[in-house]
Design an enzyme around this catalytic site. Structure first.
Site, short mmCIF file in Angstrom:
data_model
loop_
_atom_site.label_atom_id
_atom_site.label_comp_id
_atom_site.label_asym_id
_atom_site.label_seq_id
_atom_site.Cartn_x
_atom_site.Cartn_y
_atom_site.Cartn_z
N HIS A 269 36.17 5.48 21.42
CA HIS A 269 36.47 5.71 19.87
C HIS A 269 37.76 5.55 18.35
O HIS A 269 37.84 5.39 19.27
CB HIS A 269 36.47 7.61 19.91
CG HIS A 269 37.77 7.74 20.80
ND1 HIS A 269 37.40 8.13 22.15
CD2 HIS A 269 38.83 8.39 20.34
CE1 HIS A 269 38.60 8.15 22.64
NE2 HIS A 269 39.85 8.54 21.18
N HIS B 122 39.57 6.26 15.72
CA HIS B 122 40.28 7.31 14.18
C HIS B 122 40.56 6.66 13.26
O HIS B 122 40.82 6.15 12.74
CB HIS B 122 42.37 7.75 15.36
CG HIS B 122 41.06 7.87 16.52
ND1 HIS B 122 41.90 9.93 17.05
CD2 HIS B 122 42.13 7.88 17.30
CE1 HIS B 122 41.91 9.63 18.23
NE2 HIS B 122 42.04 9.06 19.07
P1 AMP Z 1 42.44 9.34 22.37
O1 AMP Z 1 43.62 9.93 22.85
O2 AMP Z 1 42.17 8.24 21.30
O3 AMP Z 1 41.25 10.13 23.77
O4 AMP Z 1 42.26 10.98 21.16
C1 AMP Z 1 40.58 11.75 22.03
C2 AMP Z 1 41.13 12.35 20.41
O5 AMP Z 1 39.91 13.05 21.04
C3 AMP Z 1 41.71 13.29 20.53
O6 AMP Z 1 42.45 13.11 19.03
C4 AMP Z 1 41.41 14.99 20.60
O7 AMP Z 1 41.67 15.66 19.94
C5 AMP Z 1 39.87 14.56 20.52
N1 AMP Z 1 39.22 15.59 20.99
C6 AMP Z 1 38.59 15.93 22.30
N2 AMP Z 1 37.60 16.74 22.54
C7 AMP Z 1 36.83 16.93 21.26
C8 AMP Z 1 35.85 17.63 21.04
N3 AMP Z 1 34.96 18.01 21.77
N4 AMP Z 1 35.40 18.19 19.56
C9 AMP Z 1 36.71 16.74 18.96
N5 AMP Z 1 37.78 16.09 19.17
C10 AMP Z 1 37.57 16.16 20.44
#
Ligand code: AMP
Ligand code: ZN
Length: 145
Positions: A105, A107
């Site tokens: 993903h 950001h």
């Molecule tokens: P990372 O630390 O790069 O893996 O970031 C994962 C991101 O996914 C975090 O910023 C979370 O807030 C976000 N996240 C986790 N679950 C969900 C969800 N169901 N919908 C939207 N964002 C999510």
């Protein structure tokens, strides 16, 4: 396009399948973008490929390419929508880099003058300085491409 290589236990694959709700802002054949549930700033958006892979370097090149196309398409509208002049665009690529959800993903985080945030150089508190000079590192990388 048929959805391929999704994984039952993955929360982002479940969002792609529509089994978990999301605040989707954009979707095409190979990518999906939705608001981060725990935003660092207003408009913090995640862009994911419709293909389960934990790291960008394991993603088929076609999905990596379309992911970057979606980043390009959305960055301007996201900035404009929230009145930002800048964004931090980042991948946490692997658990050591802070990745918590093991589905690639990107950001897109709107940034503001007074937000107190810093640049990517502030991410690492204890930088490692192995005894390699730049030319050794260049050679090591080039030999593996
Ligand atoms: P990372 O630390 O790069 O893996 O970031 C994962 C991101 O996914 C975090 O910023 C979370 O807030 C976000 N996240 C986790 N679950 C969900 C969800 N169901 N919908 C939207 N964002 C999510
Ligand atoms: Zn997944």
């Amino acid at each position: 396009m048929e959805l391929i290589n999704l994984m039952d236990s993955c929360i982002f694959c479940a969002i792609i399948e529509g089994d978990i709700p999301s605040h989707s802002v954009y979707e095409d054949e190979t990518t999906l973008a939705f608001l981060d549930i725990n935003p660092i700033s207003v408009g913090h958006t995640l862009i994911i490929p419709k293909y389960h892979s934990s790291k960008i370097n394991q993603l088929p090149i076609s999905f990596a390419t379309s992911l970057m196309q979606t980043v390009h398409t959305l960055t301007g509208p996201i900035e404009k929508a929230v009145g930002a002049n800048a964004t931090t665009i980042a991948f946490n690529n692997g658990s050591e880099a802070g990745q918590e959800v093991p589905h690639v993903h990107c950001h897109i985080i709107p940034r503001f003058e007074q937000d107190g945030g810093k640049s990517v150089h502030s991410l690492v508190e204890s930088p490692s300085h192995p005894p390699l000079d730049f030319s050794d590192i260049v050679m090591s990388i080039k030999n593996l491409i």
